[in-house]
Write an enzyme that holds these catalytic residues in place. Sequence first.
Site, PDB file in Angstrom:
ATOM      1  N   CYS A  86      -1.846 -14.458   4.343  1.00 39.86           N
ATOM      2  CA  CYS A  86      -0.621 -14.812   3.905  1.00 39.86           C
ATOM      3  C   CYS A  86       0.185 -15.496   5.156  1.00 39.86           C
ATOM      4  O   CYS A  86      -0.172 -16.584   5.739  1.00 39.86           O
ATOM      5  CB  CYS A  86       0.165 -13.499   3.565  1.00 39.86           C
ATOM      6  SG  CYS A  86       1.717 -13.927   2.756  1.00 39.86           S
ATOM      7  N   HIS A 194      -3.518 -10.815  -0.848  1.00 36.59           N
ATOM      8  CA  HIS A 194      -3.598  -9.663   0.212  1.00 36.59           C
ATOM      9  C   HIS A 194      -4.522  -8.758  -0.044  1.00 36.59           C
ATOM     10  O   HIS A 194      -4.396  -7.751  -0.486  1.00 36.59           O
ATOM     11  CB  HIS A 194      -2.325  -8.915   0.104  1.00 36.59           C
ATOM     12  CG  HIS A 194      -1.149  -9.650   0.982  1.00 36.59           C
ATOM     13  ND1 HIS A 194      -0.854  -9.330   2.251  1.00 36.59           N
ATOM     14  CD2 HIS A 194      -0.303 -10.434   0.209  1.00 36.59           C
ATOM     15  CE1 HIS A 194       0.175 -10.151   2.340  1.00 36.59           C
ATOM     16  NE2 HIS A 194       0.651 -10.989   1.543  1.00 36.59           N
ATOM     17  N   GLU A 196      -5.987  -6.647   2.137  1.00 34.53           N
ATOM     18  CA  GLU A 196      -5.639  -5.168   2.451  1.00 34.53           C
ATOM     19  C   GLU A 196      -4.839  -4.380   1.816  1.00 34.53           C
ATOM     20  O   GLU A 196      -4.740  -2.996   1.938  1.00 34.53           O
ATOM     21  CB  GLU A 196      -4.953  -5.416   3.953  1.00 34.53           C
ATOM     22  CG  GLU A 196      -3.459  -5.686   4.009  1.00 34.53           C
ATOM     23  CD  GLU A 196      -3.160  -7.131   3.630  1.00 34.53           C
ATOM     24  OE1 GLU A 196      -3.995  -7.886   2.924  1.00 34.53           O
ATOM     25  OE2 GLU A 196      -2.171  -7.594   3.744  1.00 34.53           O
TER      26      GLU A 196
END
Lengths: 228, 87
Positions: A86, A194, A196
């Site tokens: 990002c 994302h 994570e």
Amino acid sequence: MKFAILAFPASNCELDAYYAITDILCEEAALVSYDSDSLIDFDAVIVPGGFSYGDYLRSGAIARFAPIIPALREFANSGKPVIGICNGFQILTEAGLLPGALQKNTVAQFICRDQQLIVTNNQSPFSNLYDEGAIITLPIAHGDGNYYCDTQTLKSLEANNQIIFRYHNNPNGSVSDIAGITNQKGNVLGMMPHPERAVEKILGSDDGRQLFTSIINFIKTGEVAFHE
Amino acid sequence: MTVVKVFVNYKESILNPEAQAIQQALGRLGYENITQLKVGKTFELTFSDELTRAEIVQEVNEISDRMLANYNMENYTYEIIELEGMS
């Protein structure tokens, strides 16, 4: 194995990344401040999401001059894996470690939702445990996620298999549905989604987990050859 | 004292979603004769008298290339205004 997770003023995904690496993947990680000048002793670097320096000027445009950047550049040039997620992707393009740029979404809104992606290249340090062509779901959360590069750059991204992830139903206007690309050498990845935030089922998806295990697999076995 | 105004704008080939949204909103307000709308940034840099004009020009180009504009998407122009007796 030790991951460095960079933290700039107004990064906001560094703890998500830390949690994913330490609690879920059981590897070591350390937060590294933007004003440090060394990445010695680390095996991989995560440039996390957020709004570094308030997105002032352009997303990532100020962070790219932070004191840690020369060390990041050196780390990337040494061939070790670097992943920008990002805002991290925006910082890596601004720093010239990845080609192209990210501009405002074509839909006039910040998009925050789950997004399907296609794994278009599983021969990279970041995707070697996915099946080629697999459709995975990761969250996206961005206002400036619209990847742009000129035609010549796109041709070279395609020719060198640098496009790792594409959007299934492009949400933001990105050229050629690009969601994630590597540099020519293949050891620096930038992606808007994302991984994570998708490392356990309770979070809605654990499709991001294989990205990190791919990196760990790559470091431990060195099995994925760089596309020179 | 010298003031340099740097104007950064998107390259002609780049679609700017922000400009497009503003133009469409103006259209809804009844301003229908606007054929193109551009959104850019202006930076105003005030230089001390330490540098010559040539040095200022060199520095402004350098600053614009390195930071103010992203060459992938943007172009820049600038104008130099010399203010007499202001220093």
